[in-house]
Design a protein around this motif. Structure first.
Motif, mmCIF file in Angstrom:
data_model
loop_
_atom_site.group_PDB
_atom_site.id
_atom_site.type_symbol
_atom_site.label_atom_id
_atom_site.label_comp_id
_atom_site.label_asym_id
_atom_site.label_seq_id
_atom_site.Cartn_x
_atom_site.Cartn_y
_atom_site.Cartn_z
ATOM 1 N N UNK A 159 -7.136 3.571 16.023
ATOM 2 C CA UNK A 159 -6.045 3.903 16.836
ATOM 3 C C UNK A 159 -6.085 5.287 17.296
ATOM 4 N N UNK A 160 -6.983 6.170 16.773
ATOM 5 C CA UNK A 160 -7.043 7.381 17.548
ATOM 6 C C UNK A 160 -7.503 7.520 18.901
ATOM 7 N N UNK A 161 -8.489 6.427 19.179
ATOM 8 C CA UNK A 161 -9.076 6.406 20.648
ATOM 9 C C UNK A 161 -8.665 5.103 21.409
ATOM 10 N N UNK A 162 -7.463 4.468 20.924
ATOM 11 C CA UNK A 162 -7.196 3.444 21.701
ATOM 12 C C UNK A 162 -6.491 3.602 22.980
ATOM 13 N N UNK A 173 -3.740 19.899 25.910
ATOM 14 C CA UNK A 173 -4.852 19.054 26.503
ATOM 15 C C UNK A 173 -4.315 17.583 26.263
ATOM 16 N N UNK A 174 -3.900 17.237 25.050
ATOM 17 C CA UNK A 174 -3.531 16.038 24.998
ATOM 18 C C UNK A 174 -2.379 15.325 25.971
ATOM 19 N N UNK A 175 -1.595 16.365 26.061
ATOM 20 C CA UNK A 175 -0.197 16.077 26.785
ATOM 21 C C UNK A 175 -0.729 16.149 28.560
ATOM 22 N N UNK A 176 -1.501 16.802 28.751
ATOM 23 C CA UNK A 176 -1.933 16.796 30.201
ATOM 24 C C UNK A 176 -2.803 15.425 30.310
ATOM 25 N N UNK A 177 -3.320 14.767 29.405
ATOM 26 C CA UNK A 177 -4.074 13.719 29.685
ATOM 27 C C UNK A 177 -2.964 12.519 29.534
ATOM 28 N N UNK A 178 -1.650 12.776 29.083
ATOM 29 C CA UNK A 178 -0.665 11.931 29.308
ATOM 30 C C UNK A 178 -0.056 11.540 28.052
ATOM 31 N N UNK A 179 -0.409 12.234 26.812
ATOM 32 C CA UNK A 179 0.168 11.843 25.505
ATOM 33 C C UNK A 179 1.502 12.283 25.342
ATOM 34 N N UNK A 236 -10.386 8.961 24.058
ATOM 35 C CA UNK A 236 -9.129 9.545 23.934
ATOM 36 C C UNK A 236 -8.694 9.716 25.486
ATOM 37 N N UNK A 237 -9.435 9.865 26.545
ATOM 38 C CA UNK A 237 -8.747 10.291 27.782
ATOM 39 C C UNK A 237 -8.350 8.888 28.670
ATOM 40 N N UNK A 238 -9.066 7.806 28.005
ATOM 41 C CA UNK A 238 -8.869 6.538 29.165
ATOM 42 C C UNK A 238 -7.425 6.071 28.862
ATOM 43 N N UNK A 239 -7.065 5.431 29.719
ATOM 44 C CA UNK A 239 -5.724 4.639 29.762
ATOM 45 C C UNK A 239 -5.758 3.530 28.613
ATOM 46 N N UNK A 240 -4.703 3.164 27.893
ATOM 47 C CA UNK A 240 -4.724 2.443 26.798
ATOM 48 C C UNK A 240 -5.066 0.862 27.395
ATOM 49 N N UNK A 241 -4.640 0.570 28.717
ATOM 50 C CA UNK A 241 -4.849 -0.748 29.350
ATOM 51 C C UNK A 241 -6.308 -1.178 29.336
#
Lengths: 251, 583
Positions: free
Chosen positions: B305-308, B201-207, A113-118
């Motif tokens: 999709x959740x973890x891509x 949390x998710x937004x701080x990870x860039x979401x 979840x934390x990793x970039x999509x690239x």
């Protein structure tokens, strides 16, 4: 503006996190003022009694300040101004009191979840495995996070943030919910990783041991109202100015 | 309503107080009230469906009713309509709610909408449906707004609304009532899944915000609102009142046909109606099963999709769609109310005039003779069913508190039972049974049975509305009272009850609103002998008198609104007096 970074390099971004004339008000009362420059690899602690606005400062830096507050000033990461950016574009890794592992994903999923999509699938899997091995949890990728111990959860949460390749770290009392023995180890691990990557970090804490362990600067926040009558305070570094908010002591 | 999960035996057993032992009766009575009528009702429909109904001379078992049903022209269309409108309206409402929560959970718009929720929920289905018809019909308010200037129409255009063959009007009517309900249920559940922390949390990870909500919160939110969603599917696939007003009529959805056949002067149609009622149960189960399969499919496809790691999926789309559609459904509901008000005050209002002149109260005066008794009946039914339901609900929650029980999944299923089983299926059986009893014991249908019937629908809503506040009350207040030597009963009357007055008042207002909106139980269980605002409004809606219909729909809407106003004002008044005394 961002220096080139090979994807899994652990070298530094070498950008400082800068708080420039930051002031946060609530209902017309000044809550916090702050001027600080946090160098890469430096972990600056923010201390003060509860209710003084430690978490507000962190929420402000991360981009989650509640609408009731008014803030002025600027936050920079190197040359880049963060102040106007939405939270998701700031690249600040946030570590909370609770590990907040998603119950709907397994341990590996939480890291992914934390990793970039690239990063492609096989590479994702490889990095998850090496990250888990790195924290002594090799082979845990398929585990349900609920089956992990408190210390294991905290370590996974740390790796999740680091895998997202943050440019700086914000730590919100990250060790306060761990028991004494774990707290020491976790502190070592977190500080070591932050330094290894050369990330500037701001840590909010009420535990003096946390601040001492960093060996870096400590910022004491004093309650805005009580600071007007001295002596009511049990703050250890009380020799500072009683102006509400800003006390920046370099040790 | 509580699970009898046994606490480990302690060495010292404290004898429970009489009060605590009396409270055990509350969940028992509640479960009985909710389960027995439904089981008996379903059994009562099963008999005639296989030809067994001695009162009408059916004394042998046969499959004739099913054959008759099978030969009914248009049966396929009826079933298709029920399935499609049920699933489509639920899917649409859920999508709107999820995208709206994802895109706007932190914004000011959200705080605004949150305030509007309770009043919107109080709008009875029938009133909303009538208003929507008045708004979007060819000669409705919306068309007047653009005519003749934008549209060029000088006479109403020729399109079918309400009652279009696809059921679009019906779907729209269902969606505008389902969105507030699902939104309210989601809000209650959000606090249980650390929604704010997780999006942060998710937004701080860039979401992006919407993506953060969809990937980090929704997977745990959905299981918490699954039962409400199922209740919405069951309602949408089997409802009668909205379908009678907005749905197509040739053929109507199956549930409406069942009611038609039941009221057919040809009594032999009742056999076929029973078979159709059971078919309706099957259709609703089919809709639920279909939905469940879609859930599995989405969960399966969504896993990767959740973890891509993609941080912006559906973000823009979600913001536009979520914001736009939530406001559209709220605006539609609001504009419908304006349409109702205008029609109720209109005398001469030719197309395409936007504003009727003169405005007069003549329609209200004309309606007064019928309006007054209907209001009294409505109120009597609403008050008696709400009082009984609230008593049982508070009893159940007290049982949870005093005897330290928690509610299990089985208990929540019982609570949702009346919302999951199509009313037309079991009410119909109850009516058959009532007819039997009437023949044998001279027990006539009427107020008493209708009020009990209302309880089946009022009680779950009162419970859902109150439970959260009741369980969240800090247990230390009660512990403090006990430590001061007060009995549990005293603590209830002097501590918990006053502290929970506001949520109890709101829950009762919800109960009143639910009862006031009931159509089918009133109609069937009183054998058509009780006239309420709702039954009258729906009867009028199928006629041509828009002005009188608007008056009844508004009266039907005003009553629950009044209930909410009192519920909000009463605790404040008491609080104010307390403060005044202190000063």
């Amino acid at each position: 503006m961002r220096p080139y970074m090979p994807p899994d390099s652990s070298s530094s971004f070498s950008d400082s996190l800068v708080f420039d004339n930051v002031a946060i008000d609530l209902d017309g009362h000044r809550l916090i003022t702050l001027n600080a420059r946090i160098a890469p690899g430096e972990i600056v602690s923010v201390m003060g009694p509860s209710g003084v606005g430690k978490s507000t400062l962190l929420a402000y830096a991360a981009g989650f300040l509640a609408p009731a507050f008014r803030a002025t000033g600027h936050v920079y990461l190197g040359q880049r101004e963060l102040t106007g950016l939405p939270a998701q574009q700031r690249h600040l890794g946030l570590l909370f009191q609770d590990p907040l592992l998603f119950p709907h994903l397994n341990v590996g999923g939480n890291l992914a979840f934390g990793m970039p999509a690239s990063i492609k699938r096989s590479e994702r899997r490889r990095r998850i495995e090496s990250a888990l091995a790195d924290i002594g949890l090799a082979g845990f990728a398929k585990r349900d996070p609920a089956t992990l111990s408190g210390g294991q959860k905290a370590r996974v949460a740390l790796m999740r943030v680091l895998l997202s390749q943050p440019h700086a770290m914000l730590l919100d009392e990250p060790f306060s919910k761990l028991d004494a023995a774990l707290r020491h180890d976790m502190r070592q691990l977190v500080f070591e990783r932050i330094r290894a990557r050369g990330l500037p970090a701001l840590m909010v804490t009420h535990d003096h041991a946390d601040a001492e362990a960093t060996g870096d600067a400590v910022i004491e926040l004093l309650p805005a109202r009580e600071s007007e009558h001295d002596g009511m305070l049990s703050s250890p570094s009380n020799a500072q100015s009683s102006a509400p908010g800003l006390q920046h002591a370099k040790r | 309503m509580a699970n009898a999960d046994h606490l480990p035996d302690s060495q010292v057993t404290v004898r429970p107080s009489t009060y605590a032992r009396l409270l055990v009766l509350a969940p028992l009575a509640t479960a009985t009230l909710l389960i027995v009528p439904i089981l008996v009702g379903l059994a009562g429909a099963a008999g005639p469906a296989f030809g067994w109904l001695p009162v009408l001379g059916g004394k042998t078992l046969s499959l004739d009713p099913w054959r008759a049903l099978w030969d009914t022209p248009g049966l396929g269309s009826m079933i298709r309509l029920s399935l499609v409108t049920g699933i489509a309206s639920t899917a649409l409402a859920l999508t709107i709610v999820v995208l709206f929560l994802g895109a706007f959970a932190d914004s000011r718009a959200f705080i605004w909408l949150r305030r509007l929720l309770s009043p919107l929920l109080a709008v009875p289905h029938a009133a909303a449906a009538i208003g929507l018809a008045f708004l979007l019909a060819p000669s409705g308010l919306a068309m007047r707004l653009v005519s003749p200037g934008l549209s060029g129409f000088h006479s109403p255009p020729d399109y079918l609304f309400p009652g279009d063959g696809w059921g679009i009007a019906l779907i729209a009517g269902l969606v505008i009532k389902e969105v507030p309900f699902l939104l309210l249920m989601s809000l209650a559940a959000l606090s249980q899944c650390q929604a704010e922390q997780r999006t942060h949390l998710a937004r701080s990870l860039g979401y992006a915000p919407t993506t953060a909500f969809l990937k980090a919160v929704l997977p745990t939110l959905y299981p918490l609102i699954r039962l409400p969603v199922y209740a919405v599917i069951a309602f949408a696939s089997a409802n009668v009142d909205v379908a009678m007003i907005l749905g197509p009529s040739t053929p109507p959805p199956l549930a409406v046909s069942v009611v038609h056949w039941l009221n057919d002067p040809d009594l032999s149609k009742r056999f076929m109606a029973s078979a159709a009622a059971l078919t309706q149960l099957g259709i609703t189960l089919l809709a639920l099963a279909g939905w469940w399969l879609m859930e599995c499919l989405v969960a399966c496809l969504g896993r990767r999709w959740l973890t891509d790691g993609r941080r912006h999926t559906a973000h823009r789309l979600g913001q536009w769609l979520g914001g736009g559609s939530a406001w559209i459904s709220v605006t539609l509901l609001g504009a419908s109310l304006i349409a109702l008000i205008l029609w109720s005050l209109a005398t001469w209002w030719p197309f395409p005039v936007l504003w009727p002149t003169p405005l007069s109260l003549a329609n209200w005066q004309r309606a007064l003779d019928g309006l007054w008794p209907a209001t009294l009946t409505t109120l009597a039914l609403a008050l008696s069913s709400t009082l009984l339901s609230s008593l049982l609900v508070v009893g159940c929650l007290e049982h949870e508190t005093v005897n330290r029980r928690t509610m299990g999944t089985g208990a929540s299923l019982v609570l949702y039972l009346p919302l999951l089983v199509p009313p037309v299926a079991f009410l119909f059986g109850l009516v058959q049974l009532q007819a039997q009893l009437q023949a044998r014991f001279a027990l006539s249908p009427g107020f008493f049975s209708a009020a009990l019937g209302h309880c089946l629908f009022v009680l779950p809503y009162v419970f859902l509305s109150l439970a959260e506040s009741y369980r969240r009350l800090d247990p230390r207040w009660s512990q403090l009272s006990a430590a001061l030597g007060r009995s549990p009963a005293y603590t209830f009357v002097r501590v918990r009850l006053p502290m929970l007055l506001a949520p109890i008042a709101v829950a009762m207002a919800v109960g009143l609103a639910v009862s006031i909106g009931q159509y089918l139980p009133t109609l069937l269980l009183s054998a058509g002998r009780l006239t309420t605002l709702t039954t009258e409004a729906i009867t009028l809606a199928s006629g041509g008198d828009r002005r009188l219909t608007a008056v009844y729909a508004l009266a039907q809407l005003l009553l629950p609104a009044l209930g909410f106003a009192i519920a909000l004002w009463l605790p404040r008044l008491l609080h104010h007096r307390r403060r005044a005394r202190r000063n």
